[in-house]
Design an enzyme around this catalytic site. Structure first.
Site, PDB file in Angstrom:
ATOM      1  CB  SER A  66     -29.189 -13.143 -34.942  1.00 20.96           C
ATOM      2  OG  SER A  66     -29.247 -11.925 -34.240  1.00 20.96           O
TER       3      SER A  66
HETATM    4  N1  SAM Z   1     -25.169 -10.160 -31.425  1.00 30.09           N
HETATM    5  C1  SAM Z   1     -25.919 -10.945 -30.486  1.00 30.09           C
HETATM    6  C2  SAM Z   1     -25.539 -12.393 -30.498  1.00 30.09           C
HETATM    7  O1  SAM Z   1     -24.708 -12.800 -31.323  1.00 30.09           O
HETATM    8  O2  SAM Z   1     -26.086 -13.121 -29.670  1.00 30.09           O
HETATM    9  C3  SAM Z   1     -27.404 -10.833 -30.680  1.00 30.09           C
HETATM   10  C4  SAM Z   1     -27.870  -9.520 -30.278  1.00 30.09           C
HETATM   11  S1  SAM Z   1     -29.509  -9.400 -29.697  1.00 30.09           S
HETATM   12  C5  SAM Z   1     -30.427  -9.627 -31.155  1.00 30.09           C
HETATM   13  C6  SAM Z   1     -29.495  -7.629 -29.419  1.00 30.09           C
HETATM   14  C7  SAM Z   1     -28.637  -7.212 -28.250  1.00 30.09           C
HETATM   15  O3  SAM Z   1     -28.458  -5.801 -28.325  1.00 30.09           O
HETATM   16  C8  SAM Z   1     -29.288  -7.497 -26.906  1.00 30.09           C
HETATM   17  O4  SAM Z   1     -28.428  -8.232 -26.099  1.00 30.09           O
HETATM   18  C9  SAM Z   1     -29.553  -6.102 -26.345  1.00 30.09           C
HETATM   19  O5  SAM Z   1     -29.488  -6.011 -24.939  1.00 30.09           O
HETATM   20  C10 SAM Z   1     -28.454  -5.309 -27.013  1.00 30.09           C
HETATM   21  N2  SAM Z   1     -28.661  -3.849 -27.052  1.00 30.09           N
HETATM   22  C11 SAM Z   1     -29.791  -3.163 -27.310  1.00 30.09           C
HETATM   23  N3  SAM Z   1     -29.552  -1.842 -27.258  1.00 30.09           N
HETATM   24  C12 SAM Z   1     -28.232  -1.700 -26.964  1.00 30.09           C
HETATM   25  C13 SAM Z   1     -27.374  -0.581 -26.776  1.00 30.09           C
HETATM   26  N4  SAM Z   1     -27.808   0.674 -26.863  1.00 30.09           N
HETATM   27  N5  SAM Z   1     -26.078  -0.809 -26.504  1.00 30.09           N
HETATM   28  C14 SAM Z   1     -25.585  -2.073 -26.392  1.00 30.09           C
HETATM   29  N6  SAM Z   1     -26.358  -3.173 -26.552  1.00 30.09           N
HETATM   30  C15 SAM Z   1     -27.653  -2.988 -26.838  1.00 30.09           C
END
Ligand code: SAM
Length: 219
Positions: A66
């Site tokens: 992000s």
């Molecule tokens: N917090 C992260 C960082 O600092 O880089 C950015 C997150 S990215 C915008 C969203 C993440 O959420 C992705 O890696 C995606 O695979 C994960 N995600 C989506 N649905 C999920 C779920 N049900 N459980 C765990 N992770 C999930």
């Protein structure tokens, strides 16, 4: 090598001043965490020189790290204390977890894409962030065995506030989650107060989908 360290330190300081402090983030613990975590190590080598830019970046698997400001806004909204235990859903690059780990006692983070989970785990080990506990799986269900948490942060966009996560907060706990459709969301903050909750809207945002049992369907 040493030259790169100094270059990235300068870029990091500039990011904190112009993108984070200038937009009203005041919590000293949050500012200090941003000054410490080497964001350029959370992106691929090809993107390192863009790591401190005012935008999200791709991290593979169609996911993103992000924009720095949104990480700061969400972190500040969690109103963290040094003794807190915090759950993050969506480890991604690991950057948000690393920021949280500077401030609180322990961070629990869940990622549903195995390659991202493995990459983040090895970076935490390399950087010796020993207070981050990682898990591979569907984070929409929370982490019942480790609950209750003082704060929960969801870093992917949910169709609605996952009720199950509110139940894994202590009384007095805070949940921050982007809620909306698959293109744009509102950042929602929930404060758990005994048998009631208080909900506030922190404004618009844009995240990739939260995919899972209490999120969007896969595909
Ligand atoms: N917090 C992260 C960082 O600092 O880089 C950015 C997150 S990215 C915008 C969203 C993440 O959420 C992705 O890696 C995606 O695979 C994960 N995600 C989506 N649905 C999920 C779920 N049900 N459980 C765990 N992770 C999930």
């Amino acid at each position: 090598m040493e030259k790169d360290v100094i270059k990235y330190e300068r870029q990091r300081e500039e990011m904190v001043r112009s993108q984070i402090e200038a937009r009203g983030i005041k919590d000293p613990d949050v500012l200090s965490a941003f000054r410490r975590v080497p964001r350029h190590l959370f992106v691929s080598e090809a993107l390192r020189d863009q790591a401190y830019g005012d935008y999200p970046l791709p991290i593979g698997e169609q996911q993103t790290i992000s924009q720095p400001y949104i990480v700061a806004e969400m972190t500040q909204a969690l109103e963290l204390d040094k003794d807190d235990r915090v759950l993050e859903i969506g480890t991604g690059s690991g950057y948000q977890a690393a920021i949280l780990a500077q401030i609180v006692y322990r961070v629990y983070t869940i990622e549903r894409i195995r390659s991202l989970h493995i990459q983040a785990r090895s970076l935490f080990d390399k950087l010796q962030y020993h207070n981050i506990v990682t898990r591979y799986g569907d984070g929409t269900k929370g982490w019942q065995q480790e609950s209750p948490f003082n704060a929960i942060i969801v870093t992917a966009g949910a169709p609605e506030v996952p009720e199950i996560l509110i139940n894994q907060l202590v009384v007095g706990g805070r949940l921050v989650v982007p809620v909306g459709n698959q293109h744009t969301q509102e950042l929602i903050k929930i404060d758990r107060r005994g048998n009631s909750i208080q909900q506030s809207n922190l404004g618009g945002c844009r995240f990739v989908k939260l995919v899972g049992e209490y999120g969007w369907r896969d595909g």
